[in-house]
Design a protein around this motif. Structure first.
Motif: not given
Length: 342
Positions: A292, A297, A299, A305, A326
């Motif tokens: 981050t 990313h 996830t 998230e 992403h």
């Protein structure tokens, strides 16, 4: 004086006085309790300080991990099975590292929530952080910011890749600390005990890491867990094609470092990190914070998230990337059978 002019016996007067004192006591105790609660809720912690403490905790834990391995005093045990059915190892390196890391943080900030992969209450280490801030953190992070103590959750992994540790595959081994604020990862530290290499990041402020200059998506090299490389193979090939290179590796911390531009030569390079089964938050939170901070990313497989408050488990799999689209990767993933969540 008795109420309303009523005359009381000496015993009655005593009872009346005691009742009055009881009311006063409870009112006073309530005021004090409220003031203590208000004071506690106003405690704050500086994130630059917490970053420096996290680095120190990871390094101290790493020293124990390295010492136990070099002295060959692992005292290896099995504490259960992973969701993939593999034995879940526990060694003296795990426990010694836990004690160093956990108590260094708790003795410094006793009012902050700390979650560790290991649990051992028999030896309370007396160490307290000396409040030294490394020069590279001072240079990159100017002052930091204060956050409420009750918004913080710290996740520590005293020894990531224990299986590989017992097999002497030491390049995969890391110690990790992550700080989440209101469930969002903001500090990540991944330390490699056997090379002394430490990656750190504070989201919005800086990092000693950087992405690589290029990433290949046609097809990507995908890093996965050694424990279930076969299971994930079909999933990845359906997403990216049969020529996709799948790189099995140990340790979630190592897999995140493989996406970056590491200074440590024993870290292999990958373009995407995928995990399709249950995984604990102390395994992935530090890597999430690093990615981050660098614009990457991490996830769930659905592109959601990950919340780093509450329960320790993440049942939704994970997809990690940096410097690529992403959501485009998420869209390429095949439907995921909920029965795989374990």
């Amino acid at each position: 004086m008795a109420p309303m002019g009523i005359r009381l016996s000496p015993l009655g007067v005593a009872v009346f006085c005691l009742l009055g004192l009881g009311v006063i006591y409870h009112l006073y105790a309530g005021v004090i309790s409220n003031r203590i609660a208000a004071f506690t809720s106003k405690r704050t912690v500086n994130l630059r300080d917490l970053l420096a403490l996290s680095v120190e905790a990871a390094v101290q834990g790493g020293r124990e991990v390295k010492r136990v391995r070099e002295e060959d005093k692992l005292e290896e045990k099995t504490k259960g099975k992973t969701k993939e059915g593999a034995s879940e190892k526990l060694t003296q390196g795990d426990l010694n590292s836990h004690r160093k890391m956990y108590y260094l943080i708790k003795n410094t900030y006793p009012y902050v929530q700390v979650n560790s992969e290991e649990h051992d209450e028999t030896n309370n280490e007396l160490g307290v952080w000396n409040r030294d801030i490394p020069a590279d953190i001072l240079k990159s992070v100017e002052g930091g910011r204060d956050v409420p103590a009750d918004s913080i959750t710290i996740w520590i992994d005293p020894l990531d890749a224990t299986q590989e540790y017992t097999e002497n595959l030491l390049k995969y081994v890391t110690t990790m600390v992550c700080v989440a604020v209101d469930g969002k990862p903001v500090i990540g530290v991944i330390h490699k005990p056997f090379t002394g290499y430490t990656a750190w990041a504070l989201v919005g402020h800086g990092s000693n890491m950087k992405p690589r200059t290029t990433y290949n998506m046609n097809p990507p090299k995908v890093i996965v867990s050694r424990s279930h490389a076969g299971k994930v193979k079909g999933f990845i090939e359906e997403a990216f094609g049969n020529t996709t290179v799948i790189l099995p590796a140990g340790g979630a911390g190592y897999k995140v470092l493989a996406l970056l531009d590491p200074l440590d030569e024993d870290i292999e390079k990958a373009d995407v990190y995928i995990h399709v089964t249950f995984i604990k938050k102390w395994d992935i939170c530090a890597g999430n914070a690093l990615l981050t901070a660098l614009g990457g990313h991490m996830t769930t497989l659905k592109g959601e998230e990950i919340d780093y408050s509450g329960a320790a488990g993440n049942r939704e799999g994970l997809l990690a990337s940096i410097k690529v689209d992403h959501q485009d990767l998420v869209a390429k993933l095949p439907a995921w059978d909920s029965s795989d969540k374990h």
